[in-house]
Design an enzyme around this catalytic site. Structure first.
Site, PDB file in Angstrom:
ATOM      1  N   LYS A 131      12.404  15.755  42.846  1.00 54.67           N
ATOM      2  CA  LYS A 131      12.226  15.481  41.414  1.00 54.67           C
ATOM      3  C   LYS A 131      10.733  15.407  41.080  1.00 54.67           C
ATOM      4  O   LYS A 131       9.959  14.799  41.818  1.00 54.67           O
ATOM      5  CB  LYS A 131      12.932  14.173  41.047  1.00 54.67           C
ATOM      6  CG  LYS A 131      13.018  13.908  39.553  1.00 54.67           C
ATOM      7  CD  LYS A 131      13.808  12.629  39.263  1.00 54.67           C
ATOM      8  CE  LYS A 131      13.911  12.339  37.776  1.00 54.67           C
ATOM      9  NZ  LYS A 131      14.623  11.063  37.517  1.00 54.67           N
ATOM     10  N   SER A 182      18.063  11.364  33.785  1.00 51.08           N
ATOM     11  CA  SER A 182      16.933  12.258  33.699  1.00 51.08           C
ATOM     12  C   SER A 182      16.850  13.283  34.838  1.00 51.08           C
ATOM     13  O   SER A 182      16.167  14.299  34.706  1.00 51.08           O
ATOM     14  CB  SER A 182      15.643  11.448  33.679  1.00 51.08           C
ATOM     15  OG  SER A 182      15.461  10.751  34.894  1.00 51.08           O
ATOM     16  N   SER A 227      19.773   7.594  36.220  1.00 52.50           N
ATOM     17  CA  SER A 227      19.234   8.956  36.291  1.00 52.50           C
ATOM     18  C   SER A 227      19.535   9.705  37.583  1.00 52.50           C
ATOM     19  O   SER A 227      19.292  10.900  37.668  1.00 52.50           O
ATOM     20  CB  SER A 227      17.722   8.937  36.080  1.00 52.50           C
ATOM     21  OG  SER A 227      17.425   8.664  34.735  1.00 52.50           O
TER      22      SER A 227
END
Lengths: 499, 102
Positions: free
Chosen positions: A82, A157, A181
């Site tokens: 990420k 997210s 997330s």
């Protein structure tokens, strides 16, 4: 090896093939880079693909293996990282224009541990800007699409990491979870994701959203793969003063056991029923029946303060975020706008932040500034911190009756791109079942339990464990996964549309 | 609950923008005053459940002060620290004018 598609293998299968020298790490890395080149134009899971770095890392693993040097169990297995975790000399944007082009001078501890384990980092994945969102639509670089249906969100997210797994672009991924997330993207993409106990995985080099809530964690397509990755990234780090010194529970052994006879499972009354999509409720009820059949002792528990969790979260998170994001001032790194030699530093900062931040980030910065401002601080921020205490007490009471708690991970399956973009409150409601865990700091997993009848999209089940009992997630998750595998004759993710 | 809860004026948003160093546009002032009012109205209920006898929790883990020995260690070089800066001069970050003078 021409008949075997390496991108369809689990991390455990790849590790076996690599360990027996049936394939090289370079072949595995190249297969995944080719897959990314073929499908990521549609999916947009990656913001940056580091092909040269990945192949170099793979070659290093192959050289070590050829020389019989000791290697970690996941050496040579590829991973998607990420874009909120720093990786030395590789662009790290956090999905924001304000960090466009920035190349960090250091590795996050998670990144360093991955490298030391010989894990091959393919690139950086898309995310809502600074991890603020539940759909990845708040990325400044455009949304990621759900591999199950390209007009649907991949969650957020960490939608990029989850979509990379579901599109077979990587067998492993790293996410971060501040309010869901990791877990909500896992739920809506039919993958597995774990938010470890707060402090179990170092936050050093994780660009902070809300420091008392943020936690990095492992994502994969199976419970055992997730456990193997958890083992690599967890553990004390002196570079993070909130890092726990407790030993990491043996999550891999728990994932291999999967024996849940006599385990007490608490159904959280407040996380389900009204407001949850019918297809989500159906799959959840079936999964509960499976757990009972496996010998678990299912009881109902009540956590009455959870109904206030969302409100407390949307005061605490913006307050911490508005403070954390003050560092993006156009001085030390990132964008600078309007510096014409005449404007003051305040003017340049204001123009830089106005140009560099997207709508959701500005909204939350202002909400946090409001909640922390004189005259409102005690009423809003102070009250939210008290709710946090009440939620912790609810968890303590619930864990006196049950070893783990379960709920649907998200109230709905993946919604359509654009559907909630102009309605922030509707977007926030998607995290209603995941947020209490972040406020209390304990551990939780989402794993796939089937497709909703009405839309054919994946449904996730959340398992919640007490702090530092992360192994319980894997024991229960592995048992449920195996039972569903036997029923379906394979993993749910194998049903994802071919592309 | 504060008297103004639920109502956030355009002027308040402009003030928040100044505090947060955001040079907001006219359009944003309109949009955010409506959206922030809705969000604040939705979250204001925390003030009703937080009674005086409940202690506040600022952090999920009961960690006390964490100390380590003050030992010199390698760190970023000056060149590395400045590598991402929008502007640098003579080994330092160059900043826009900080005083109100020509």
């Amino acid at each position: 090896m021409s008949t075997l598609d390496l991108t369809r293998c689990t991390a455990v299968q790849l590790a076996e093939l690599l360990g027996t020298r049936t394939v090289s790490a370079r072949e595995v890395a190249q297969a995944h880079l080719d897959r990314i080149a073929a499908v990521d134009g549609d999916i947009h899971a990656f913001l940056h693909v580091d092909a040269a770095g990945a192949l170099a890392a793979a070659d290093a693993v192959d050289a070590d293996r050829a020389a019989d040097r000791p290697l970690g169990p996941l050496a040579g297995v590829p991973l998607a990282l990420k874009d909120v975790l720093t990786m030395r000399d590789v662009p790290t944007t956090c999905g924001s224009r304000i960090l466009e082009g920035w190349r960090p001078p250091y590795d996050a501890t998670v990144t360093r541990r991955l490298r030391e384990a010989g894990i091959v980092i393919l690139g950086k994945t898309n995310m809502d800007e600074f991890a603020m969102g539940s759909s990845t639509e708040h990325s400044a670089y455009g949304p990621t699409r759900n591999p199950w249906a390209l007009d649907r969100i991949p969650g957020g997210s960490g939608g990029g990491s989850a979509a990379a797994l579901a599109a077979f672009e990587a067998p492993l991924a790293i996410g971060t979870d501040t309010g869901g997330s990791i877990r909500q993207p896992a739920a809506v993409t039919g993958t597995v994701g774990v938010k470890p106990t707060y402090g179990a995985v170092s936050r050093y080099g994780l660009v902070a959203l809300a420091s008392s809530l943020d936690q990095a964690g492992p994502c994969a397509r199976t419970v055992l793969d997730t456990a193997m990755l958890h083992q690599v990234i967890a553990g004390h780090d002196p570079m993070d003063s909130t890092s726990l010194t407790d030993p990491v529970p043996d999550v891999v052994a728990a994932a291999k056991s999967g024996d849940i006879s006599g385990v007490r499972i608490g159904l959280v009354r407040e996380l389900g029923g009204e407001g949850y999509q019918a297809g989500v409720q159906e799959r959840f009820a079936e999964a509960v029946a499976v757990l009972e059949r496996l010998g678990a002792d299912v009881v109902e528990v009540s956590c009455p303060s959870f109904e206030h969790a969302l409100a407390a979260y949307y005061l605490i998170l913006p307050s911490e975020a508005s403070s954390n994001l003050a560092k993006f001032d156009g001085i030390r790194y990132g964008l600078r706008v309007g510096d014409d030699g005449r404007r003051s530093v305040e003017e340049v900062m204001s123009l830089t932040r106005e140009a560099g931040f997207g709508a959701e980030v500005k909204r939350r910065i202002m909400l946090g500034t409001y909640a922390l401002s004189s005259g409102y601080y005690d009423a809003y921020y102070g009250s939210a911190q008290k709710v946090r205490t009440l939620i912790q007490r609810d968890f303590t009471a619930a864990f006196a009756q049950a070893d783990v708690l379960i709920s649907p991970t998200a109230p709905t399956t993946a919604f359509r791109l654009g559907e909630k973009l102009d309605d922030p409150l509707a977007m926030y409601l998607n995290d209603v079942a995941t947020i209490p865990v972040n406020l209390a700091g304990n551990a939780a997993m989402s794993l796939p339990i089937g497709l909703a009848a009405e839309d054919g999209l994946p449904v996730g089940l959340q398992v919640i464990a007490p702090a530092m009992a992360d192994d319980r997630l894997y024991r229960v998750g592995a048992a449920l996964e195996q039972a569903l595998y036997d029923r379906w004759g394979g993993l749910l993710i194998e049903e994802v549309p071919a592309r | 609950m504060p008297e103004t809860a639920g109502a956030i004026t355009r002027e308040q948003v402009a003030h928040l923008g100044r505090l947060a160093r955001l040079s907001l546009t006219e359009d944003e002032l309109d949009r955010y005053s409506a959206q922030l009012a809705d969000i604040v109205a939705a979250v204001a209920r925390v003030t009703e459940v937080a009674t005086p006898d409940v202690p506040a929790t600022s952090h999920p883990m009961p960690l006390q002060n964490v100390f380590r020995d003050d030992v010199p260690r390698p760190c970023l070089s000056q060149e590395q620290a400045l590598a991402g800066a929008p502007d640098a001069e003579d080994g330092r970050f160059r900043v826009p004018r900080i005083l109100d003078e020509e």
